[in-house]
Motif scaffolding. Sequence first.
Motif, mmCIF file in Angstrom:
data_model
loop_
_atom_site.group_PDB
_atom_site.id
_atom_site.type_symbol
_atom_site.label_atom_id
_atom_site.label_comp_id
_atom_site.label_asym_id
_atom_site.label_seq_id
_atom_site.Cartn_x
_atom_site.Cartn_y
_atom_site.Cartn_z
ATOM 1 N N THR A 23 -55.737 133.002 35.585
ATOM 2 C CA THR A 23 -56.637 131.909 35.158
ATOM 3 C C THR A 23 -55.813 130.626 35.238
ATOM 4 O O THR A 23 -56.676 129.617 35.853
ATOM 5 C CB THR A 23 -57.059 131.911 33.535
ATOM 6 N N SER A 24 -54.613 130.784 34.936
ATOM 7 C CA SER A 24 -53.998 129.396 35.431
ATOM 8 C C SER A 24 -53.707 129.095 36.607
ATOM 9 O O SER A 24 -53.515 127.814 36.982
ATOM 10 C CB SER A 24 -52.387 129.393 34.779
ATOM 11 N N ASN A 32 -59.783 119.026 24.437
ATOM 12 C CA ASN A 32 -60.023 120.304 23.813
ATOM 13 C C ASN A 32 -59.581 121.410 24.778
ATOM 14 O O ASN A 32 -59.120 121.018 25.932
ATOM 15 C CB ASN A 32 -61.486 120.462 23.226
ATOM 16 N N GLU A 33 -59.583 122.513 24.403
ATOM 17 C CA GLU A 33 -59.101 123.926 25.068
ATOM 18 C C GLU A 33 -59.972 123.779 26.519
ATOM 19 O O GLU A 33 -59.436 123.917 27.621
ATOM 20 C CB GLU A 33 -59.397 125.143 24.622
ATOM 21 N N ASP A 34 -61.170 123.615 26.549
ATOM 22 C CA ASP A 34 -62.105 123.769 27.695
ATOM 23 C C ASP A 34 -61.722 122.486 28.747
ATOM 24 O O ASP A 34 -61.500 122.555 29.912
ATOM 25 C CB ASP A 34 -63.534 123.379 27.311
ATOM 26 N N SER A 35 -61.431 121.226 28.096
ATOM 27 C CA SER A 35 -61.029 120.220 28.851
ATOM 28 C C SER A 35 -59.512 120.354 29.390
ATOM 29 O O SER A 35 -59.480 120.125 30.640
ATOM 30 C CB SER A 35 -60.838 118.951 28.013
ATOM 31 N N ARG A 36 -58.716 121.078 28.588
ATOM 32 C CA ARG A 36 -57.428 121.232 29.426
ATOM 33 C C ARG A 36 -57.329 122.412 30.586
ATOM 34 O O ARG A 36 -56.736 122.109 31.453
ATOM 35 C CB ARG A 36 -56.335 121.903 28.221
ATOM 36 N N LYS A 37 -58.179 123.185 30.349
ATOM 37 C CA LYS A 37 -58.422 124.257 31.397
ATOM 38 C C LYS A 37 -59.156 123.645 32.711
ATOM 39 O O LYS A 37 -58.759 123.620 33.691
ATOM 40 C CB LYS A 37 -59.486 125.150 30.961
#
Length: 279
Positions: A223-224, A68-73
């Motif tokens: 952030t990236s 999910n988005e949190d995991s990808r971050k």
Amino acid sequence: TMESNHKVASVLSTGLFAILCVLIAFPLLAGFFASFQEGREVVMKGMSLNLDFSKMHLDNYKYLFSGNEDSRKYFMWYKNSLILTLITVVLTLLVCYFIAYGLTMYKFKLQGFLFFLVIATMCVPFEILMLPLYNEVTSLGIINTRAGVILPGLCGASTIFFFKQYMPKELLDAGRIDGCTEYGISVKIMMPITKPAFASMAILCAMGSWNNMLWPMLVFRDTSKFTLQIGLNTLLTPYGNNYNLLIAGSMFGILPILIIYLIFQRYLIDGMTSGAVKG
């Protein structure tokens, strides 16, 4: 007698180190078991080894690897930390090695004074240097880049000092007599001798870079580009806290350094003891 005193000293030292091991291992074990529990409950009750196995599950790690988005971050921050640590270790070892080589092998004016300045920097807290370094990085236009994080810390005084202990100057004269070039002496003769120092400093530099948070937090703005430590810190906000990902992600973040240490711990011990008995 001397033998009985030696046995008493051995028992006392063994007991002392056993206590230290327990004190060091407790937070790691508590954090490990906490990663299998509900995050909010851990924060409310605190970490402990008083475990209720009926409430333990793999949901935190499933969420961590769910994509999910949190995991990808999270894994983006993880990759950033790996890349930054790898580059930092390689460049730091090379730069510090050649600085130590120059300070040890060659005689020149102010040689002792320059080495004194290198050692003196160990006495200056980073908090004092933080603002001047930030202004320097900003003026060079490398803010929000990996170069801005890596370059100010390349010349580590402790690493230079450690390398210096491994370099017998006699080999420089011997290499010149044998017709070896300066490059050959530094790379082909001296580098193999300093392998324990390279291994030891690689572990310490990797740990320092991986766990570094304050300086990268000042340099990076996107952030990236965040490292894992900065990214995990952003999970704690006034609007909501992702404790499940924070706890599981923190434990998974220990893995690279743990693997490096387990593989190279022998070289770390050999490097420390060899440097201590040089001569």
